[in-house]
Design an enzyme around this catalytic site. Structure first.
Site, PDB file in Angstrom:
ATOM      1  N   GLU A  75       0.881  -1.179   0.000  1.00 33.50           N
ATOM      2  CA  GLU A  75       0.000   0.000   0.000  1.00 33.50           C
ATOM      3  C   GLU A  75       0.909   1.217   0.000  1.00 33.50           C
ATOM      4  O   GLU A  75       1.389   1.638   1.048  1.00 33.50           O
ATOM      5  CB  GLU A  75      -0.897  -0.013   1.256  1.00 33.50           C
ATOM      6  CG  GLU A  75      -1.833  -1.201   1.355  1.00 33.50           C
ATOM      7  CD  GLU A  75      -3.029  -1.109   0.415  1.00 33.50           C
ATOM      8  OE1 GLU A  75      -3.302   0.000  -0.100  1.00 33.50           O
ATOM      9  OE2 GLU A  75      -3.674  -2.133   0.175  1.00 33.50           O
ATOM     10  N   CYS A 104      -2.274   9.477   2.170  1.00 28.71           N
ATOM     11  CA  CYS A 104      -1.797   8.831   0.933  1.00 28.71           C
ATOM     12  C   CYS A 104      -2.706   9.109  -0.243  1.00 28.71           C
ATOM     13  O   CYS A 104      -2.272   9.097  -1.387  1.00 28.71           O
ATOM     14  CB  CYS A 104      -1.662   7.327   1.148  1.00 28.71           C
ATOM     15  SG  CYS A 104      -3.196   6.578   1.708  1.00 28.71           S
TER      16      CYS A 104
HETATM   17  P1  NAD Z   1       8.127   4.988   4.930  1.00 27.78           P
HETATM   18  O1  NAD Z   1       8.154   4.141   3.706  1.00 27.78           O
HETATM   19  O2  NAD Z   1       9.261   5.888   5.198  1.00 27.78           O
HETATM   20  O3  NAD Z   1       7.951   4.074   6.229  1.00 27.78           O
HETATM   21  C1  NAD Z   1       6.909   3.141   6.400  1.00 27.78           C
HETATM   22  C2  NAD Z   1       7.322   2.072   7.392  1.00 27.78           C
HETATM   23  O4  NAD Z   1       8.411   1.332   6.834  1.00 27.78           O
HETATM   24  C3  NAD Z   1       7.799   2.583   8.745  1.00 27.78           C
HETATM   25  O5  NAD Z   1       7.290   1.758   9.769  1.00 27.78           O
HETATM   26  C4  NAD Z   1       9.312   2.446   8.654  1.00 27.78           C
HETATM   27  O6  NAD Z   1       9.926   2.225   9.890  1.00 27.78           O
HETATM   28  C5  NAD Z   1       9.456   1.209   7.775  1.00 27.78           C
HETATM   29  N1  NAD Z   1      10.735   1.132   7.073  1.00 27.78           N
HETATM   30  C6  NAD Z   1      11.600   2.122   6.787  1.00 27.78           C
HETATM   31  N2  NAD Z   1      12.682   1.645   6.140  1.00 27.78           N
HETATM   32  C7  NAD Z   1      12.496   0.318   6.014  1.00 27.78           C
HETATM   33  C8  NAD Z   1      13.267  -0.739   5.439  1.00 27.78           C
HETATM   34  N3  NAD Z   1      14.431  -0.518   4.860  1.00 27.78           N
HETATM   35  N4  NAD Z   1      12.763  -1.985   5.485  1.00 27.78           N
HETATM   36  C9  NAD Z   1      11.573  -2.223   6.052  1.00 27.78           C
HETATM   37  N5  NAD Z   1      10.799  -1.273   6.606  1.00 27.78           N
HETATM   38  C10 NAD Z   1      11.250  -0.012   6.592  1.00 27.78           C
HETATM   39  O7  NAD Z   1       6.746   5.802   4.846  1.00 27.78           O
HETATM   40  P2  NAD Z   1       6.226   6.926   5.821  1.00 27.78           P
HETATM   41  O8  NAD Z   1       7.017   8.167   5.617  1.00 27.78           O
HETATM   42  O9  NAD Z   1       6.062   6.398   7.189  1.00 27.78           O
HETATM   43  O10 NAD Z   1       4.739   7.135   5.237  1.00 27.78           O
HETATM   44  C11 NAD Z   1       4.446   7.986   4.181  1.00 27.78           C
HETATM   45  C12 NAD Z   1       4.259   7.228   2.889  1.00 27.78           C
HETATM   46  O11 NAD Z   1       3.301   6.195   3.066  1.00 27.78           O
HETATM   47  C13 NAD Z   1       3.705   8.087   1.772  1.00 27.78           C
HETATM   48  O12 NAD Z   1       4.351   7.746   0.580  1.00 27.78           O
HETATM   49  C14 NAD Z   1       2.247   7.695   1.714  1.00 27.78           C
HETATM   50  O13 NAD Z   1       1.619   7.925   0.480  1.00 27.78           O
HETATM   51  C15 NAD Z   1       2.313   6.256   2.037  1.00 27.78           C
HETATM   52  N6  NAD Z   1       1.036   5.783   2.552  1.00 27.78           N
HETATM   53  C16 NAD Z   1       0.320   4.887   1.827  1.00 27.78           C
HETATM   54  C17 NAD Z   1      -0.919   4.471   2.293  1.00 27.78           C
HETATM   55  C18 NAD Z   1      -1.756   3.479   1.543  1.00 27.78           C
HETATM   56  O14 NAD Z   1      -2.678   2.935   2.138  1.00 27.78           O
HETATM   57  N7  NAD Z   1      -1.500   3.218   0.285  1.00 27.78           N
HETATM   58  C19 NAD Z   1      -1.399   4.958   3.496  1.00 27.78           C
HETATM   59  C20 NAD Z   1      -0.626   5.875   4.202  1.00 27.78           C
HETATM   60  C21 NAD Z   1       0.595   6.275   3.732  1.00 27.78           C
END
Ligand code: NAD
Length: 477
Positions: free
Chosen positions: A227, A261
């Site tokens: 997602e 998002c």
């Molecule tokens: P992010 O990708 O930076 O982090 C998401 C999660 O991944 C966090 O828990 C983080 O600790 C973890 N993470 C970070 N590096 C990782 C790695 N190398 N391996 C595994 N896990 C890792 O995203 P964010 O800044 O927390 O959220 C914002 C983003 O999420 C935006 O792009 C937004 O559009 C998207 N988003 C999507 C949805 C959806 O339902 N499609 C909903 C909300 C947010």
């Protein structure tokens, strides 16, 4: 030497990476040692989750407010509390029918056998959640996994430490670690977490990290639901009243400070009407938030890093000669990171505001010369999570929907498609793959096992002809 007292005064140790492996092994063993949880057990788990959200409403609102600096209490209550409870209730109401075997027809030669598709739990499901809705986006995937009879390991975001800590504590108080385990670790924990050989992994976050997670999961052949984010466009049709369009976009863009998002990322309006749209959006935003700075209902940008990133788009666009229109002096809310709605008229397509997901209250307004140009503009970019079409004529709505690709779409409104319990939610291409919510969510976290039941004694029916001595294929046909 540390005394007992000193040890107690210290912060609890950060979750050890090794603990993840141990918990995973315990959950796997517990899963293997029991039959699939009954309907009642699953409903009990869901009710427990629902209650812990209901009963801790105020603590959660406070935690989210502290994490964001300012987070509109209404937004926390609506999205994190009411929005979470409503989906969990819907799951509880529909679980019996989702779990039931699904009858399928039997090929003619094999009658009177019976065919069924029987949903089975997968085992241990991993969930990784982001910071923008730290409770909702952690609990709904986890609830879906529990509804499907799985055990869950959840990695919440380290960027909303207070909400994550409350959530972790509440889950620990209410669930055995063998059923539902939470960790709030940072980078090192995150990559160890996604390397575990889960039976399914649901990741919500950025496209960039999504790719890393998908690669890690591939090593274990773990199926993934991604997602992700992206640039969700709004297409304003010729016939649609501009003031109404601007009011809807202003509301949607500013909800949770644009950190959603499915926020409208940019707007496409018929060429020549960009300014009219901006003026109307300015007026609408001022009605919604008479002031941004110091307004407790105006959610702040999460942290300095994101604030600098978002304001950087504006600085760059200005330097490239694009016109910028704001609703208030941005300096007023600077210390609290309350950035007012900032619109950029026709930024160059190569500027970062048009290549990155904005995820904040900045809105590019782009003029289009023809339908074809607008379609191409969207379709030539990474596939968006949502598409918003504002158009009064049915024929025109169909036109845009058939020509423009996206994960989901809403006609004549914004974002509320997500709140429809019976619609699946998910992206396509750059915005991810797979979906959850509703029956599709239950199915994504289940193994839909096809089972054929032959009769015990006179069971082989048509299958008999497959035994030698063989006849001629032509006779069979
Ligand atoms: P992010 O990708 O930076 O982090 C998401 C999660 O991944 C966090 O828990 C983080 O600790 C973890 N993470 C970070 N590096 C990782 C790695 N190398 N391996 C595994 N896990 C890792 O995203 P964010 O800044 O927390 O959220 C914002 C983003 O999420 C935006 O792009 C937004 O559009 C998207 N988003 C999507 C949805 C959806 O339902 N499609 C909903 C909300 C947010």
């Amino acid at each position: 030497r540390t005394t007992e007292k000193q040890r107690n005064d210290q912060e609890p140790p950060a979750t050890e990476v090794t603990e993840l492996g141990e918990i995973f092994a315990r959950q796997r063993a517990a899963f293997a040692g029991t039959s699939a949880p009954s309907l009642q057990e699953r409903k009990d788990n869901l009710l427990k989750l629902q209650r812990l959200v209901e009963q801790n409403r105020l603590i959660l609102v406070e935690a989210a407010n502290a994490d964001f600096g300012t987070r509109a209490a209404f937004e926390t209550e609506m999205s994190e509390i009411v929005g979470t409870i409503s989906i969990i209730r819907y799951m509880r109401r529909n679980l019996r029918s989702w779990m039931a075997p699904r009858r399928r027809s039997v090929s003619i030669w094999y009658r009177p056998a019976k065919n069924r598709v029987e949903p089975r739990p997968l085992g241990v499901v991993g969930v990784v959640s982001p910071w923008n809705f730290p409770l909702h986006l952690a609990l709904i995937p986890a609830a879906t996994a529990l509804a499907a009879g799985n055990r869950v390991m959840l990695k919440v975001s380290e960027f909303t430490p207070r909400t994550s800590a409350v959530l972790k504590r509440l889950i620990e108080e209410n669930f055995s670690r063998d059923v539902f385990y939470v960790t709030d670790g940072g980078g090192e924990v995150a990559s160890a977490f996604t390397s575990l050989p889960f039976d399914h992994l649901l990741f919500t976050g950025s496209t960039q990290v999504g790719k890393i997670v998908a690669k890690a999961a591939a090593d274990n052949l773990t199926p993934v639901t991604l997602e992700l984010g992206g640039k969700s466009p709004v297409i304003v049709d010729e016939d649609y009243p501009i003031a109404r369009a601007a009011a809807t976009v202003a509301w949607a863009k500013l909800y949770n400070g644009g950190q959603v998002c499915i926020s409208p990322d940019y707007v496409l309006v018929p060429r020549g009407r960009e300014k009219e749209f901006a003026t109307a959006a300015q007026e609408a935003a001022r009605k919604l938030y008479p002031k941004a700075a110091g307004n407790p209902e105006y959610t702040a940008v999460l942290n300095e890093r994101h604030y600098d990133r978002i304001t950087g788009y504006v600085t760059e666009a200005k330097a490239l000669g694009a016109e910028v229109i704001t609703v208030e002096d941005p300096e007023l809310g600077r210390s609290r990171r309350q950035l007012p709605l900032t619109m950029i008229i026709n930024p160059p397509v190569e500027s970062t505001v048009m290549t990155d997901e904005i995820f904040g209250p900045v809105l590019p307004i782009i003029g289009y010369d023809s339908d074809r140009a607008a379609e191409d503009f969207v379709n030539s970019r990474s596939t968006p999570l949502a598409l918003y079409v504002l158009s009064t004529a049915r024929r025109r709505q169909k036109h845009w929907l058939t020509r423009v690709t996206s994960g989901s779409a809403v006609v004549n409104d914004m974002m509320v498609g997500y709140l429809q319990n019976d619609l699946p939610f998910g992206g396509r291409g750059g915005s991810g793959y797979g979906a959850y919510h509703g029956r599709e969510g239950f199915d994504a976290m289940s193994h839909l096992r096809p089972v054929m039941y032959q009769r015990a004694i006179f069971g082989r029916t048509g299958g008999q002809m497959l035994y030698p001595p063989y006849g001629k294929v032509a006779d069979v046909l």
